[in-house]
Design an enzyme around this catalytic site. Structure first.
Site, short mmCIF file in Angstrom:
data_model
loop_
_atom_site.label_atom_id
_atom_site.label_comp_id
_atom_site.label_asym_id
_atom_site.label_seq_id
_atom_site.Cartn_x
_atom_site.Cartn_y
_atom_site.Cartn_z
N LYS A 35 -10.88 -0.47 17.79
CA LYS A 35 -9.85 0.15 18.48
C LYS A 35 -9.55 -0.21 19.94
CE LYS A 35 -8.85 4.06 15.24
NZ LYS A 35 -9.08 5.40 14.75
N LYS A 77 -2.41 -1.05 -5.97
CA LYS A 77 -3.53 -1.55 -6.77
C LYS A 77 -3.50 -0.82 -8.37
CE LYS A 77 -5.90 -3.76 -4.03
NZ LYS A 77 -7.08 -3.38 -3.11
N VAL A 133 -3.92 2.10 16.35
CA VAL A 133 -4.56 2.56 17.28
C VAL A 133 -4.36 3.90 17.74
CG1 VAL A 133 -5.74 2.47 19.57
CG2 VAL A 133 -5.49 0.54 18.41
N GLY A 143 -10.94 16.55 4.97
CA GLY A 143 -10.50 15.46 4.83
C GLY A 143 -10.44 14.57 5.93
N GLY A 161 -3.47 6.73 16.44
CA GLY A 161 -2.31 7.52 15.54
C GLY A 161 -0.97 7.58 15.91
N GLY A 209 0.71 -1.23 0.01
CA GLY A 209 0.17 -0.03 -0.02
C GLY A 209 0.83 1.21 -0.01
N LEU A 210 0.48 2.31 -0.90
CA LEU A 210 1.18 3.54 -0.94
C LEU A 210 0.06 4.52 -0.95
CD1 LEU A 210 4.27 3.24 -3.35
CD2 LEU A 210 4.31 3.79 -0.78
N GLY A 211 -0.76 4.66 0.02
CA GLY A 211 -1.76 5.60 0.05
C GLY A 211 -1.48 6.76 1.07
N THR A 212 -2.45 7.12 1.52
CA THR A 212 -2.06 8.37 2.48
C THR A 212 -1.04 7.90 3.54
OG1 THR A 212 -4.46 8.98 2.09
CG2 THR A 212 -3.26 9.98 4.34
#
Length: 370
Positions: free
Chosen positions: A200, A42, A128, A182, A130, A7-10
């Site tokens: 969480k 993806k 959990v 956002g 951040g 994954g290379l999202g946010t």
């Protein structure tokens, strides 16, 4: 050290940024240099806000699963399919760092057992709260204590919405603002219905009490039906409404819930506003402790991921996997509640089950003092 990103999202992009910007310090802490050699994504052709020119991208998970890497970071989300991928790498004795609370809330026992069997690191600090190091705090800093309660604001989206409603904005307007900034997804269901917070608090309760818990047994109430009239009424009485996950152990009984509660304005959670998270712990030696910080965001969450990478590299695996499966009970004792009916609002002593069955009750919140 060769690193594979799933994954290379946010969050994944945030990990790349931190590895680059803090490269010297990370290398010093590890005595080794991290090189992100591969990433499973993806869409290979997607425009990204990080430089991936030196990273080999693949959209074929079978190729990714057979790469020669030293560690895997999983930040792609999903539950069942991702669990199988993570289990594959742990079975190959490849350390895994994940931020996936959805997967962990269901499969953490199984995955930790695989990791333990293969003597390999499996870490999940970023799952959990951040940037708040709550997992490591419970595991290490408070490991000499019997922890009896964990309660906190664990979802930044709902905390932002309720904070905006405290400024006399409607739920609809507050949600629209959260989406614009956002904080909220286009489909905010997991946040506003309390699902995210339930996952969480299950992870925190499992760790704090060393008991396996079943996610579906958690009582969950979200914030969709909260009206500004309730916010105003409670403000006039010196309270603020917050969505909290609450887990308490009394002897062998465990109580876990997610619900909006009304906190006295002097309470520390009442003053945890905006998108911030705050977690309150009670132990038999330290008594009360509180941790506060950003609960989401690209760099904020990535900070916890990179910390796990460093610790997974430097430390030997050491698991304390629960052997007790706890049944989550419902609290039967009476508490003080704010209750609104067509006639107005009042504060009463009641059992929550009574309020749930009373058709005249339009809204209710448990009251929490200082």
């Amino acid at each position: 050290m060769k690193l594979l990103m799933l994954g290379l999202g946010t969050v994944g992009s945030g990990v790349i940024k931190i590895l680059e910007s803090n490269k010297d310090k990370i290398t010093r802490k590890m005595g080794n240099t991290i090189t992100v050699t591969h990433a499973y994504v993806k869409d290979i052709k997607k425009e990204r806000d990080v430089d991936v020119s030196n990273i080999e991208l693949t959209d074929d998970i079978d190729i990714a699963k057979h790469l020669d890497v030293d560690m895997v970071v999983e930040v792609m989300g999903s539950i069942n399919e991702t669990k199988e991928i993570v289990a594959h790498f742990l079975g190959k004795k490849v350390p895994v760092v994940t931020a996936n609370k959805d997967m962990l809330a269901v499969y953490i026992d199984e995955l930790e057992n695989i990791a333990d069997k293969n003597n390999v690191q499996f870490k999940y600090e970023a799952a959990v709260a951040g940037s708040i190091p709550i997992i490591r705090t419970i595991e290490t800093s408070f490991n000499s204590n019997e922890i009896t309660r964990v309660m906190g604001i664990l979802n930044g989206t709902t905390n932002f919405i309720l904070s905006e409603m405290g400024k006399h904005n409607s739920y609809k307007d507050a949600l629209e603002e959260a989406t614009r900034l956002g904080y909220a997804e286009q489909d905010p269901t997991n946040d506003v219905d309390g699902i995210d917070a339930s996952r969480k608090i299950v992870l925190l309760a499992r760790l704090a009490f060393n008991m396996s818990l079943i996610l579906d047994e958690v009582d969950v109430r979200g914030i969709r039906d909260i009206d500004t009239v309730d916010i105003k009424n409670l403000e006039d009485e010196g309270y603020k409404v917050k969505l909290v996950g609450d887990a308490e152990r009394v002897g062998r009984e465990v109580f876990v819930s997610v619900a909006p509660k009304a906190f006295k304005t002097s309470h520390i959670l009442a003053n945890t506003n905006g998108s911030m998270n705050g977690v309150f712990l009670k132990g038999n030696a330290f008594n009360d402790a509180f941790m506060y910080g950003p609960g989401a965001g690209s760099l904020e969450t990535a900070s916890a991921v990179v910390s796990d990478i460093i610790n997974a590299y430097n430390e030997e695996p050491n698991y304390d996997i629960p052997t007790t499966k706890a049944r989550i009970h419902k609290k039967m004792s009476e508490k003080e509640f704010y209750v609104r009916t067509a006639e107005g609002y009042t504060f009463i002593q009641a059992h929550e089950g009574q309020l749930q069955k009373d058709n005249t009750v339009l809204q209710y919140f448990e009251l929490v003092g200082d």
